[in-house]
Design a protein around this motif. Structure first.
Motif, mmCIF file in Angstrom:
data_model
loop_
_atom_site.group_PDB
_atom_site.id
_atom_site.type_symbol
_atom_site.label_atom_id
_atom_site.label_comp_id
_atom_site.label_asym_id
_atom_site.label_seq_id
_atom_site.Cartn_x
_atom_site.Cartn_y
_atom_site.Cartn_z
ATOM 1 N N LEU A 21 0.816 -1.215 0.000
ATOM 2 C CA LEU A 21 0.000 0.000 0.000
ATOM 3 C C LEU A 21 0.850 1.266 0.000
ATOM 4 O O LEU A 21 0.605 2.167 -0.821
ATOM 5 C CB LEU A 21 -0.974 -0.015 1.178
ATOM 6 N N PRO A 22 1.863 1.390 0.880
ATOM 7 C CA PRO A 22 2.699 2.603 0.826
ATOM 8 C C PRO A 22 3.417 2.776 -0.508
ATOM 9 O O PRO A 22 3.542 3.899 -1.002
ATOM 10 C CB PRO A 22 3.711 2.388 1.973
ATOM 11 N N TRP A 23 3.888 1.651 -1.107
ATOM 12 C CA TRP A 23 4.602 1.759 -2.380
ATOM 13 C C TRP A 23 3.677 2.251 -3.494
ATOM 14 O O TRP A 23 4.043 3.148 -4.260
ATOM 15 C CB TRP A 23 5.216 0.417 -2.761
ATOM 16 N N LEU A 24 2.491 1.671 -3.578
ATOM 17 C CA LEU A 24 1.539 2.096 -4.611
ATOM 18 C C LEU A 24 1.132 3.555 -4.403
ATOM 19 O O LEU A 24 1.017 4.327 -5.366
ATOM 20 C CB LEU A 24 0.310 1.193 -4.586
ATOM 21 N N SER A 25 0.930 3.933 -3.158
ATOM 22 C CA SER A 25 0.534 5.313 -2.851
ATOM 23 C C SER A 25 1.654 6.284 -3.201
ATOM 24 O O SER A 25 1.410 7.340 -3.806
ATOM 25 C CB SER A 25 0.172 5.442 -1.367
ATOM 26 N N TRP A 26 2.877 5.933 -2.832
ATOM 27 C CA TRP A 26 4.020 6.798 -3.109
ATOM 28 C C TRP A 26 4.220 6.978 -4.611
ATOM 29 O O TRP A 26 4.440 8.104 -5.081
ATOM 30 C CB TRP A 26 5.277 6.215 -2.475
ATOM 31 N N MET A 27 4.121 5.902 -5.374
ATOM 32 C CA MET A 27 4.296 6.006 -6.818
ATOM 33 C C MET A 27 3.197 6.858 -7.452
ATOM 34 O O MET A 27 3.450 7.595 -8.395
ATOM 35 C CB MET A 27 4.319 4.609 -7.448
ATOM 36 N N ALA A 28 1.982 6.768 -6.930
ATOM 37 C CA ALA A 28 0.892 7.603 -7.447
ATOM 38 C C ALA A 28 1.182 9.073 -7.197
ATOM 39 O O ALA A 28 0.927 9.932 -8.055
ATOM 40 C CB ALA A 28 -0.428 7.194 -6.798
ATOM 41 N N VAL A 29 1.756 9.373 -6.044
ATOM 42 C CA VAL A 29 2.057 10.768 -5.693
ATOM 43 C C VAL A 29 3.188 11.327 -6.551
ATOM 44 O O VAL A 29 3.073 12.403 -7.141
ATOM 45 C CB VAL A 29 2.415 10.877 -4.188
ATOM 46 N N VAL A 30 4.316 10.590 -6.640
ATOM 47 C CA VAL A 30 5.485 11.121 -7.344
ATOM 48 C C VAL A 30 5.271 11.196 -8.855
ATOM 49 O O VAL A 30 5.911 11.995 -9.543
ATOM 50 C CB VAL A 30 6.755 10.298 -7.032
ATOM 51 N N SER A 31 4.365 10.366 -9.380
ATOM 52 C CA SER A 31 4.134 10.381 -10.828
ATOM 53 C C SER A 31 2.936 11.243 -11.224
ATOM 54 O O SER A 31 2.643 11.380 -12.416
ATOM 55 C CB SER A 31 3.903 8.949 -11.337
ATOM 56 N N TRP A 32 2.253 11.810 -10.254
ATOM 57 C CA TRP A 32 1.014 12.554 -10.528
ATOM 58 C C TRP A 32 1.231 13.694 -11.519
ATOM 59 O O TRP A 32 0.482 13.864 -12.469
ATOM 60 C CB TRP A 32 0.437 13.085 -9.221
ATOM 61 N N ARG A 33 2.280 14.469 -11.292
ATOM 62 C CA ARG A 33 2.535 15.625 -12.159
ATOM 63 C C ARG A 33 2.812 15.178 -13.591
ATOM 64 O O ARG A 33 2.307 15.776 -14.550
ATOM 65 C CB ARG A 33 3.715 16.429 -11.615
ATOM 66 N N THR A 34 3.615 14.121 -13.736
ATOM 67 C CA THR A 34 3.908 13.597 -15.075
ATOM 68 C C THR A 34 2.653 13.047 -15.735
ATOM 69 O O THR A 34 2.403 13.289 -16.921
ATOM 70 C CB THR A 34 4.977 12.489 -14.986
ATOM 71 N N SER A 35 1.856 12.318 -14.968
ATOM 72 C CA SER A 35 0.638 11.716 -15.505
ATOM 73 C C SER A 35 -0.340 12.758 -16.019
ATOM 74 O O SER A 35 -1.077 12.515 -16.972
ATOM 75 C CB SER A 35 -0.030 10.855 -14.422
ATOM 76 N N HIS A 36 -0.346 13.949 -15.398
ATOM 77 C CA HIS A 36 -1.309 14.988 -15.757
ATOM 78 C C HIS A 36 -0.679 16.138 -16.534
ATOM 79 O O HIS A 36 -1.231 17.236 -16.587
ATOM 80 C CB HIS A 36 -1.986 15.516 -14.489
ATOM 81 N N SER A 37 0.473 15.869 -17.153
ATOM 82 C CA SER A 37 1.115 16.885 -17.974
ATOM 83 C C SER A 37 0.234 17.255 -19.172
ATOM 84 O O SER A 37 -0.468 16.406 -19.731
ATOM 85 C CB SER A 37 2.467 16.368 -18.482
ATOM 86 N N ARG A 38 0.283 18.507 -19.567
ATOM 87 C CA ARG A 38 -0.509 18.948 -20.731
ATOM 88 C C ARG A 38 0.051 18.415 -22.043
ATOM 89 O O ARG A 38 -0.662 18.328 -23.041
ATOM 90 C CB ARG A 38 -0.547 20.477 -20.770
ATOM 91 N N ASP A 39 1.344 18.103 -22.036
ATOM 92 C CA ASP A 39 1.973 17.521 -23.220
ATOM 93 C C ASP A 39 1.706 16.017 -23.180
ATOM 94 O O ASP A 39 2.320 15.284 -22.402
ATOM 95 C CB ASP A 39 3.475 17.808 -23.203
ATOM 96 N N GLU A 40 0.785 15.544 -24.017
ATOM 97 C CA GLU A 40 0.338 14.157 -23.954
ATOM 98 C C GLU A 40 1.485 13.161 -24.070
ATOM 99 O O GLU A 40 1.595 12.232 -23.256
ATOM 100 C CB GLU A 40 -0.694 13.886 -25.059
ATOM 101 N N TRP A 41 2.352 13.323 -25.069
ATOM 102 C CA TRP A 41 3.381 12.313 -25.290
ATOM 103 C C TRP A 41 4.537 12.438 -24.313
ATOM 104 O O TRP A 41 5.183 11.441 -23.972
ATOM 105 C CB TRP A 41 3.857 12.345 -26.743
ATOM 106 N N LYS A 42 4.767 13.629 -23.815
ATOM 107 C CA LYS A 42 5.732 13.782 -22.725
ATOM 108 C C LYS A 42 5.231 13.024 -21.500
ATOM 109 O O LYS A 42 5.996 12.367 -20.793
ATOM 110 C CB LYS A 42 5.937 15.261 -22.389
ATOM 111 N N SER A 43 3.926 13.102 -21.272
ATOM 112 C CA SER A 43 3.307 12.404 -20.152
ATOM 113 C C SER A 43 3.394 10.891 -20.328
ATOM 114 O O SER A 43 3.753 10.156 -19.395
ATOM 115 C CB SER A 43 1.841 12.827 -20.013
ATOM 116 N N ILE A 44 3.080 10.410 -21.527
ATOM 117 C CA ILE A 44 3.095 8.964 -21.784
ATOM 118 C C ILE A 44 4.510 8.410 -21.670
ATOM 119 O O ILE A 44 4.727 7.359 -21.051
ATOM 120 C CB ILE A 44 2.488 8.666 -23.171
ATOM 121 N N ARG A 45 5.501 9.110 -22.247
ATOM 122 C CA ARG A 45 6.892 8.654 -22.140
ATOM 123 C C ARG A 45 7.364 8.692 -20.692
ATOM 124 O O ARG A 45 8.054 7.778 -20.215
ATOM 125 C CB ARG A 45 7.803 9.519 -23.022
ATOM 126 N N GLY A 46 6.986 9.755 -19.982
ATOM 127 C CA GLY A 46 7.374 9.866 -18.584
ATOM 128 C C GLY A 46 6.765 8.769 -17.730
ATOM 129 O O GLY A 46 7.425 8.209 -16.842
#
Length: 263
Positions: free
Chosen positions: A15-40
């Motif tokens: 649970l902590p690992w999944l939660s931590w990864m969701a937090v640290v990747s949130w900004r990348t996942s919601h980037s306005r640049d679609e393919w930058k987000s997907i590659r990230g």
């Protein structure tokens, strides 16, 4: 008692690992640049997968050890959701889950963070959109994996491949990158393969109780797509994976036998 403690320890790590990864990747996942987000997110998926291998004590061995992704559609035999953890750790992939997964509580939302390509075979329009997304993904240099058996197995055989997954390669000229995945567990342990009617939660409970899982991934030579139909590509790839899978099972069984004799 030992197995129960192992299960609880791993679940408390999960649970902590999944939660931590969701937090640290949130900004990348919601980037306005679609393919930058997907590659990230492909990069974060690899970190996510490697962390999960440690939690579940899955020992990954790649053959050859220095195998790298050089483009193309990655194709593997399929034994359930553990494949996703392993293949994420291998190269960092973009996955193609069934659209039904999107509606799963929590897991559907979590999967959505990774920008998967949702597959809905009930809709021709959705299927066409998925193929277009497949092509764009490979054109942007992001590893994409499919499991053309269409279902999961117990790992003892490879089922015939469905041809639809190879339409992209046939029409777009993308090579096929076949890989073979094999699991081994201690004698008497539960199987990591999820192929029966057992629910995902009961199977996960079994999985966290397995002392150790040894996973061997064999990276095979690429198969060129030029001039071949999707049926031909499906047959060639299935033949290559089936033969390599059978050879791997024989090789690993002999290796285990030698190890038992030494002990």
């Amino acid at each position: 008692m030992i197995r129960l403690c192992r299960r609880l320890f791993r679940l408390f790590q999960l649970l902590p690992w999944l939660s931590w990864m969701a937090v640290v990747s949130w900004r990348t996942s919601h980037s306005r640049d679609e393919w930058k987000s997907i590659r990230g997110m492909a990069h974060y998926i690899q970190i996510w997968g490697r962390g999960l291998l440690r939690i579940f004590n899955i020992k990954l061995t790649v053959h050859p050890a220095d195998a790298a992704y050089h483009g193309g559609l990655v194709v593997s035999n399929h034994m359930g959701y553990v494949d996703i953890l392993v293949h994420s750790a291998l190269w960092g992939m973009r996955f193609c889950p069934k659209a039904d997964v999107r509606s799963w509580p929590v897991l559907g939302w979590y999967a959505g963070l990774t920008h998967p390509i949702w597959i809905d075979r009930r809709s021709r329009i959705k299927s066409k959109e998925a193929l277009e997304e497949f092509s764009a993904t490979l054109a942007h240099g992001v590893a994409l994996i499919v499991y053309p058996e269409g279902t999961s197995t117990d790992g003892k055989q490879v089922l015939p491949f469905k041809t639809s997954s190879f339409e992209l390669a046939a029409t777009g000229g993308f090579p096929i990158q076949p890989i073979v995945t094999v699991y081994r567990v201690p004698e008497g342990a539960d199987s990591p393969c999820w192929y029966t009617d057992i629910g995902i939660i009961p199977h996960l409970w079994q999985l966290v109780g397995i002392p150790e899982i040894r996973c061997d991934v064999y990276v095979l030579p690429q198969i060129a797509a030029e001039g071949r139909s999707r049926k031909e590509l499906a047959e060639l790839t299935c033949k290559a994976i089936t033969e390599a899978h059978a050879a791997a099972l024989r090789e690993l069984a002999a290796e285990d036998e030698r190890a038992n004799q030494r002990s």
